[in-house]
Design a protein around this motif. Structure first.
Motif, short mmCIF file in Angstrom:
data_model
loop_
_atom_site.label_atom_id
_atom_site.label_comp_id
_atom_site.label_asym_id
_atom_site.label_seq_id
_atom_site.Cartn_x
_atom_site.Cartn_y
_atom_site.Cartn_z
N ARG A 1 0.83 -1.21 0.00
CA ARG A 1 0.00 0.00 0.00
C ARG A 1 0.86 1.26 0.00
O ARG A 1 0.58 2.21 -0.74
N ALA B 1 0.86 3.89 -3.20
CA ALA B 1 0.52 5.30 -3.00
C ALA B 1 1.66 6.19 -3.50
O ALA B 1 1.41 7.23 -4.13
N TYR C 1 -5.62 6.92 -7.00
CA TYR C 1 -5.32 5.85 -6.04
C TYR C 1 -6.45 5.73 -5.03
O TYR C 1 -7.01 6.74 -4.58
N ASP D 1 -7.15 3.51 -1.42
CA ASP D 1 -6.72 2.57 -0.40
C ASP D 1 -7.83 1.54 -0.18
O ASP D 1 -8.96 1.90 0.15
#
Length: 400
Positions: A326, A330, A345, A347
């Motif tokens: 992650r 990012a 992007y 999450d």
């Protein structure tokens, strides 16, 4: 004794023009077999898991226009079974009329692929063609879709109706092309039109091409090229969980592989909104590397669990965890977005996070259930298709 159903006299050849969501249609001795990767891509990888995943028609549906009040589809399924475990539920066919769910059914017969998970071996036991029937449809012109099971290889044999059938012309809806893991493939969703991508596509008013490939979201170059060459208005790639649980690569290889995948997508879709999504919450792999290994202790009761077998200390040597991925995704998107305003992007924990796990735990530590698919689909719709989202109504169409 119930009367026999009326014999349907209109037979329509099943062709690519009647199929949506497939990138290739293989002609067989009996009929056609939809594929979600083209033949040239399949030829570049001999992995059995990939072959199984891409041949299971998640997101693939028959689409046609008709006045018919009854529809029959002959199909030969190949159903998965696991030695020592109770039988898996039958795959489901969803009937949609003018975009609304109007029926569900399953087909009988078919092949059974028996897998011994302790040895990795398998054998296929042949079975007969079965028939799924929908009747009582409204007697008017209507658009009909039959969504095929996401968890059964499905060879389509014959389509019968009581009125003529015609292909549905391409509409004005945007096409969303998505790639991800078994969670995107369907895992334990209720039915093919209730996987989270299918739910999000319906709520977002777009046409779905689902390249969710169970166990096979591995940044394969042939998958990127297949996506590059597929006409689409919106693209997304969900990256993380399979790379960790397969223990496929280290951070040194991961970063250029992500760049290469995105570079390839941009060759075919230079200005399409492109959304990079990291993995949803998965406790066993948040900070512990793979590989994942099955726990067979509850298999006879129908319970299969997974565990992470890596050592958290190995992160210093470049082993991947979901947290590592992650952070790097990012960073990559921030770097590229300076020159690519259509890159975004998300999450994955915004779709399913730690609090969600406490409420709706992953049944086997990896895969969500039907209720979780609905939650992920709703949240993705809000995040991607909502006002200001990367797939919102104001999102630009690609120039490709």
């Amino acid at each position: 004794m119930a009367p026999a159903p009326e014999r349907l006299t209109e037979t329509t050849p099943i062709t690519a023009q009647l199929l949506r969501g497939a990138l290739d249609v293989e002609r067989t001795e009996r009929g056609v077999l939809p594929h979600r990767l083209p033949a040239w891509a399949r030829a570049q990888c001999a992995d059995g898991q990939l072959a199984l995943a891409e041949a299971q028609p998640s997101g693939v549906r028959l689409a046609f226009r008709t006045r018919a009040t009854a529809v029959e589809l002959d199909a030969l399924r190949t159903k998965m079974a696991y030695r020592g475990a109770p039988p898996r539920p039958d795959g489901v066919y969803d009937l949609h009329i003018d975009g609304r769910l109007a029926g569900r059914a399953s087909v009988t017969g078919g092949n059974v692929r028996m897998v011994d998970m302790t040895t990795g071996s398998s054998e296929t036991r042949p079975g007969p063609v079965g028939t799924v029937r929908f009747s009582g449809l409204p007697d008017r012109m209507k658009d009909v879709e039959i969504w095929l099971p996401y968890n059964e290889i499905t060879e389509l044999v014959t389509l019968r109706t009581d009125a003529p059938v015609e292909a549905v012309p391409d509409g004005e809806r945007r096409v969303w092309l998505h790639h991800g893991s078994s969670i995107s493939h369907g895992s334990d969703a209720e039915s093919p039109s209730t996987t989270w991508p299918a739910l999000a596509a319906s709520r977002g008013g777009v046409e779905l091409i689902n390249l969710g490939l169970g166990g096979s979201a591995l940044l394969d170059p042939f998958t990127a090229r297949a996506m590059r060459d597929t006409p689409a208005d919106l693209l997304s790639v969900k990256i993380g969980i399979n790379l960790v649980n397969a223990d496929l690569m280290r951070l040194r290889a991961f970063t250029p592989a992500v760049h290469g995948f995105l570079d390839t997508l941009r060759e075919g879709h230079p200005t399409a909104p492109l959304l990079v999504i990291s993995a949803t919450y998965c406790p066993i792999h948040e900070d512990t590397p793979g590989p994942a290994a099955p726990d067979f202790s509850g298999l006879s009761e129908g319970r299969l669990q997974f565990r992470a077998t890596g050592d958290p200390a190995e992160r210093a040597a470049g082993k991947l965890t979901l947290t590592v991925i992650r952070d790097e995704l990012a960073r990559i998107v921030r770097q590229r977005a300076a020159d690519d305003p259509f890159l975004h992007y998300l999450d994955g924990r915004d779709l399913y996070g730690e609090a969600d796990f406490a409420e709706l735990p992953l049944r086997d530590q990896l895969h969500p259930d039907a209720a979780t698919h609905r939650r992920i689909g709703e949240r993705f719709t809000d995040a991607a298709f909502g006002s200001g989202g990367p797939f919102g109504a104001a999102a630009a169409r690609p120039e490709s």
